[in-house]
Design an enzyme around this catalytic site. Sequence first.
Site, PDB file in Angstrom:
ATOM      1  N   ASP A  66       0.955  -1.103  -0.187  1.00  0.00           N
ATOM      2  CA  ASP A  66      -0.034   0.055  -0.069  1.00  0.00           C
ATOM      3  C   ASP A  66       0.799   1.234   0.069  1.00  0.00           C
ATOM      4  OD1 ASP A  66      -1.906   1.590   0.256  1.00  0.00           O
ATOM      5  OD2 ASP A  66      -2.500   1.558   2.249  1.00  0.00           O
ATOM      6  N   ASP A  71      -3.212  12.322  -0.108  1.00  0.00           N
ATOM      7  CA  ASP A  71      -4.811  11.854  -0.663  1.00  0.00           C
ATOM      8  C   ASP A  71      -5.147  13.192  -1.168  1.00  0.00           C
ATOM      9  OD1 ASP A  71      -7.100  10.843  -0.995  1.00  0.00           O
ATOM     10  OD2 ASP A  71      -7.117   9.799   0.918  1.00  0.00           O
ATOM     11  N   THR A 101      -2.315  -1.237  -3.640  1.00  0.00           N
ATOM     12  CA  THR A 101      -3.120  -0.494  -3.487  1.00  0.00           C
ATOM     13  C   THR A 101      -3.349   1.145  -3.442  1.00  0.00           C
ATOM     14  OG1 THR A 101      -3.052  -0.793  -0.981  1.00  0.00           O
ATOM     15  CG2 THR A 101      -4.179  -2.706  -2.577  1.00  0.00           C
ATOM     16  N   GLN A 104      -6.414   7.404  -5.890  1.00  0.00           N
ATOM     17  CA  GLN A 104      -6.119   7.702  -7.036  1.00  0.00           C
ATOM     18  C   GLN A 104      -5.030   8.737  -7.159  1.00  0.00           C
ATOM     19  OE1 GLN A 104      -9.596   9.907  -8.859  1.00  0.00           O
ATOM     20  NE2 GLN A 104      -8.283  11.477  -9.932  1.00  0.00           N
ATOM     21  N   PHE A 105      -4.808   9.718  -6.099  1.00  0.00           N
ATOM     22  CA  PHE A 105      -3.652  10.700  -6.091  1.00  0.00           C
ATOM     23  C   PHE A 105      -2.204   9.749  -6.106  1.00  0.00           C
ATOM     24  CE2 PHE A 105      -0.947  13.085  -3.182  1.00  0.00           C
ATOM     25  CZ  PHE A 105      -0.503  14.283  -4.113  1.00  0.00           C
ATOM     26  N   THR A 186      -8.649   2.980   7.504  1.00  0.00           N
ATOM     27  CA  THR A 186      -9.592   2.310   6.287  1.00  0.00           C
ATOM     28  C   THR A 186      -8.509   1.766   5.335  1.00  0.00           C
ATOM     29  OG1 THR A 186     -10.110   4.370   5.281  1.00  0.00           O
ATOM     30  CG2 THR A 186     -11.749   3.501   6.597  1.00  0.00           C
ATOM     31  N   GLY A 187      -7.493   2.623   5.053  1.00  0.00           N
ATOM     32  CA  GLY A 187      -6.668   2.045   3.785  1.00  0.00           C
ATOM     33  C   GLY A 187      -5.803   0.739   4.168  1.00  0.00           C
ATOM     34  N   ASP A 188      -5.564   0.800   5.739  1.00  0.00           N
ATOM     35  CA  ASP A 188      -4.980  -0.500   6.253  1.00  0.00           C
ATOM     36  C   ASP A 188      -5.898  -1.555   6.046  1.00  0.00           C
ATOM     37  OD1 ASP A 188      -2.457   1.023   7.078  1.00  0.00           O
ATOM     38  OD2 ASP A 188      -3.860   1.983   8.425  1.00  0.00           O
TER      39      ASP A 188
END
Length: 265
Positions: A66, A71, A101, A104-105, A186-188
Amino acid sequence: GYAHWKGQVLNSGELHELYEGLKLNKVNWYDYVLTGYTRDTSFLAMVVDIVQELKQQNSNLVYVCDPVMGDKWNGEGSMYVPEDLLPVYRDKVVPVADIITPNQFEAELLTGRKIHTEKDTLEVMDMLHAMGPETVVITSSDLQAPLGNDYLIALGSHRTTKADGTKVTQRIRVESPKVDAVFVGTGDLFAAMLLAWTHKHPNNLKVACEKTVSAMQHVLQRTIKSAKAQAGEGNKPNSAHLELRMVQSRKDIENPEIIVKATVL
């Protein structure tokens, strides 16, 4: 998400020392490696060395990265790690990763290409495949969702090479309902769930993403409901209230009811 934090940031020397301990005890055999938020270039470079060495031990090892760098807020992107991490991710980390993962940025940073349309996204994912990873999932984007403004789009692409050398690419789009709150972690959770579900469904990115995003929705809905109850009517939940309800969502994480469907593109 909190105003204060304490503790130490692991440096590359300490990481190396821990890895040497694993090696001396001959337990440096892994099926998966997952990395997320990192602030230090030497630490990140050390991760690459370790992953390459672990892949020599087990050629089937899957490295899930990741590439946490930044962001977008209100359409404007900004990095929240030092800028010198970008070339390390782009030139060293992504080429050894099997699954990435980015949001977009981060996908735009890695490829140097802006995304305005779904077609742009597919081309950016192809560029990321060309850098190394077989699986690319853009976890969130500011693209207009066909279902409307209350939905967030994630896009995924899985590329396999057949025995005769031809490449086959499966591409999917997932639209999930937006939840009106700022969550941390949430990303994790997304990266960890995607690791688990691609392990269970290695050649079906559609199902892996449906289970990942559905589990996320269950966790977020339970969290916001609990946070509002704790904050009390009319009050805004704080960071402590919004801690992801992971333990309480164990059943949804292990066996999520599919509430979000993916579209094959």
